[in-house]
Design a protein around this motif. Structure first.
Motif, PDB file in Angstrom:
ATOM      1  N   GLN A   1       1.306  -1.283   0.166  1.00  0.00           N
ATOM      2  CA  GLN A   1      -0.070  -0.340   0.235  1.00  0.00           C
ATOM      3  C   GLN A   1       0.973   1.423   0.108  1.00  0.00           C
ATOM      4  O   GLN A   1       1.059   1.938  -0.484  1.00  0.00           O
ATOM      5  N   ARG A   2       1.718   1.331   1.075  1.00  0.00           N
ATOM      6  CA  ARG A   2       2.891   2.592   0.893  1.00  0.00           C
ATOM      7  C   ARG A   2       3.725   2.489  -0.760  1.00  0.00           C
ATOM      8  O   ARG A   2       4.226   3.580  -1.238  1.00  0.00           O
ATOM      9  N   GLY A   3       3.969   1.925  -1.152  1.00  0.00           N
ATOM     10  CA  GLY A   3       4.506   1.735  -2.654  1.00  0.00           C
ATOM     11  C   GLY A   3       2.957   2.311  -3.775  1.00  0.00           C
ATOM     12  O   GLY A   3       3.525   2.670  -4.310  1.00  0.00           O
ATOM     13  N   ALA A   4       1.993   1.893  -3.553  1.00  0.00           N
ATOM     14  CA  ALA A   4       1.114   2.522  -4.195  1.00  0.00           C
ATOM     15  C   ALA A   4       0.859   3.896  -4.383  1.00  0.00           C
ATOM     16  O   ALA A   4       1.291   4.121  -5.230  1.00  0.00           O
ATOM     17  N   ILE A   5       0.571   4.001  -2.667  1.00  0.00           N
ATOM     18  CA  ILE A   5       0.465   5.292  -2.340  1.00  0.00           C
ATOM     19  C   ILE A   5       1.467   6.427  -3.081  1.00  0.00           C
ATOM     20  O   ILE A   5       1.761   7.626  -3.444  1.00  0.00           O
ATOM     21  N   GLY A   6       2.669   5.571  -2.894  1.00  0.00           N
ATOM     22  CA  GLY A   6       3.885   6.248  -2.945  1.00  0.00           C
ATOM     23  C   GLY A   6       4.656   6.668  -4.785  1.00  0.00           C
ATOM     24  O   GLY A   6       4.625   7.949  -5.373  1.00  0.00           O
ATOM     25  N   HIS A   7       4.028   6.121  -5.065  1.00  0.00           N
ATOM     26  CA  HIS A   7       3.600   5.377  -6.830  1.00  0.00           C
ATOM     27  C   HIS A   7       2.654   6.782  -7.474  1.00  0.00           C
ATOM     28  O   HIS A   7       3.246   7.994  -7.930  1.00  0.00           O
TER      29      HIS A   7
ATOM     30  N   GLN B   1      -4.544   2.171   8.689  1.00  0.00           N
ATOM     31  CA  GLN B   1      -3.425   2.458   9.649  1.00  0.00           C
ATOM     32  C   GLN B   1      -2.169   2.307  10.097  1.00  0.00           C
ATOM     33  O   GLN B   1      -1.398   3.070  10.440  1.00  0.00           O
ATOM     34  N   LYS B   2      -2.022   1.015   9.318  1.00  0.00           N
ATOM     35  CA  LYS B   2      -0.658   0.734   9.326  1.00  0.00           C
ATOM     36  C   LYS B   2       0.035   1.807   8.921  1.00  0.00           C
ATOM     37  O   LYS B   2       1.558   1.694   9.101  1.00  0.00           O
ATOM     38  N   SER B   3      -0.498   1.516   7.986  1.00  0.00           N
ATOM     39  CA  SER B   3       0.899   2.627   6.178  1.00  0.00           C
ATOM     40  C   SER B   3       0.978   3.561   7.133  1.00  0.00           C
ATOM     41  O   SER B   3       1.809   4.595   6.527  1.00  0.00           O
ATOM     42  N   PHE B   4       0.136   4.334   7.429  1.00  0.00           N
ATOM     43  CA  PHE B   4       0.609   6.065   8.027  1.00  0.00           C
ATOM     44  C   PHE B   4       0.125   6.049   9.360  1.00  0.00           C
ATOM     45  O   PHE B   4       1.081   7.416  10.144  1.00  0.00           O
ATOM     46  N   GLU B   5       1.214   5.055   9.848  1.00  0.00           N
ATOM     47  CA  GLU B   5       1.027   4.343  11.467  1.00  0.00           C
ATOM     48  C   GLU B   5       0.012   5.714  12.301  1.00  0.00           C
ATOM     49  O   GLU B   5       0.710   6.809  13.019  1.00  0.00           O
ATOM     50  N   VAL B   6      -0.898   4.937  12.417  1.00  0.00           N
ATOM     51  CA  VAL B   6      -1.970   6.162  11.907  1.00  0.00           C
ATOM     52  C   VAL B   6      -2.426   5.903  14.108  1.00  0.00           C
ATOM     53  O   VAL B   6      -2.486   4.185  14.732  1.00  0.00           O
ATOM     54  N   GLU B   7      -2.331   6.835  15.339  1.00  0.00           N
ATOM     55  CA  GLU B   7      -2.545   7.054  16.691  1.00  0.00           C
ATOM     56  C   GLU B   7      -4.005   7.840  16.441  1.00  0.00           C
ATOM     57  O   GLU B   7      -4.624   8.813  16.253  1.00  0.00           O
ATOM     58  N   VAL B   8      -4.831   7.704  16.752  1.00  0.00           N
ATOM     59  CA  VAL B   8      -6.788   7.214  17.228  1.00  0.00           C
ATOM     60  C   VAL B   8      -6.429   8.425  18.841  1.00  0.00           C
ATOM     61  O   VAL B   8      -6.006   7.381  19.763  1.00  0.00           O
TER      62      VAL B   8
ATOM     63  N   HIS C   1       3.631   8.824  10.244  1.00  0.00           N
ATOM     64  CA  HIS C   1       4.432   8.267   8.787  1.00  0.00           C
ATOM     65  C   HIS C   1       3.612   8.588   7.939  1.00  0.00           C
ATOM     66  O   HIS C   1       2.199   8.680   7.648  1.00  0.00           O
ATOM     67  N   CYS C   2       4.346   9.517   5.821  1.00  0.00           N
ATOM     68  CA  CYS C   2       3.158   9.830   5.803  1.00  0.00           C
ATOM     69  C   CYS C   2       4.217   8.448   3.793  1.00  0.00           C
ATOM     70  O   CYS C   2       5.174   9.455   4.119  1.00  0.00           O
ATOM     71  N   PRO C   3       2.980   8.304   3.599  1.00  0.00           N
ATOM     72  CA  PRO C   3       4.017   7.504   2.494  1.00  0.00           C
ATOM     73  C   PRO C   3       4.558   8.798   1.279  1.00  0.00           C
ATOM     74  O   PRO C   3       4.522   8.306   0.431  1.00  0.00           O
ATOM     75  N   LEU C   4       3.381   9.462   0.691  1.00  0.00           N
ATOM     76  CA  LEU C   4       3.986  10.378  -0.128  1.00  0.00           C
ATOM     77  C   LEU C   4       4.598  10.877  -0.009  1.00  0.00           C
ATOM     78  O   LEU C   4       5.986  11.358  -0.825  1.00  0.00           O
ATOM     79  N   LEU C   5       4.545  12.207   1.769  1.00  0.00           N
ATOM     80  CA  LEU C   5       6.477  12.505   1.896  1.00  0.00           C
ATOM     81  C   LEU C   5       7.104  11.886   1.205  1.00  0.00           C
ATOM     82  O   LEU C   5       7.711  12.269   0.891  1.00  0.00           O
ATOM     83  N   LYS C   6       7.138  10.833   2.129  1.00  0.00           N
ATOM     84  CA  LYS C   6       8.301   9.929   1.595  1.00  0.00           C
ATOM     85  C   LYS C   6       8.625   9.036   0.323  1.00  0.00           C
ATOM     86  O   LYS C   6       9.760  10.081   0.081  1.00  0.00           O
TER      87      LYS C   6
END
Length: 167
Positions: free
Chosen positions: A17-23, A86-93, A107-112
């Motif tokens: 998922q991070r790869g797809a978001i990053g792409h 949630q894991k991809s962005f390391e979300v804390e509620v 964490h932000c995969p777009l930013l990475k």
């Protein structure tokens, strides 16, 4: 200085998922970078924002249709924020109920992806704000207010996002 830390590293679904978001963010970032180089930054930023905003409206409408209680921020969270997301962005509620959803992204995969392209902090912050037009319009489609607090792209430790029912 941006510190886009990552702690979840060995989860295959998250990495996909991070790869797809990053792409996806690579396309946006390079489109804007070349627009700047061509002296068309303002014009292309407006086009990118329009496209991202429409994407948010479409996604928000789809989420609203799938929500058990579309007027509830908690139902919205349960529909949009899959365990993998949630894991991809390391979300804390921070808070989650019918009226409010407060989350922090560590964490932000777009930013990475933008960092991996070698973009400076100012360009990353600009692209982040453009990307947030999607979230702003997801909130609109849901009928929620949206507040963006700190962002990782601005050098803060997390991105603070709040969805709330309109009063």
């Amino acid at each position: 200085m941006i510190d886009n830390k990552i702690t979840i590293k060995d989860d295959e679904k998250v990495n996909i998922q991070r790869g797809a978001i990053g792409h996806r963010s690579t396309w946006t970032g390079l489109t804007y970078k070349y627009a700047v180089e061509e002296g068309r930054a303002e014009e292309v930023e407006a086009i990118i924002r329009k496209a991202i905003s429409e994407t948010g409206r479409v996604q928000g409408s789809e989420i609203r249709e799938r929500c058990e209680k579309p007027e509830s921020c908690e139902s919205f969270f349960n529909t949009m924020f899959t365990p993998t997301l949630q894991k991809s962005f390391e979300v804390e509620v921070k808070e989650k109920n019918d009226d409010v959803l407060d989350v922090e992204f560590h964490h932000c995969p777009l930013l990475k992806a933008w960092q991996d392209l070698g973009f400076d902090d100012a360009l990353c912050a600009k692209l982040c704000d453009m990307a947030m037009d999607g979230d702003r319009n997801i909130a609109k489609a849901m009928g929620f207010d949206f507040h963006l607090g700190d962002t990782i792209a601005d050098g803060c430790p997390t991105c603070q996002v709040r969805f709330s029912r309109k009063k």
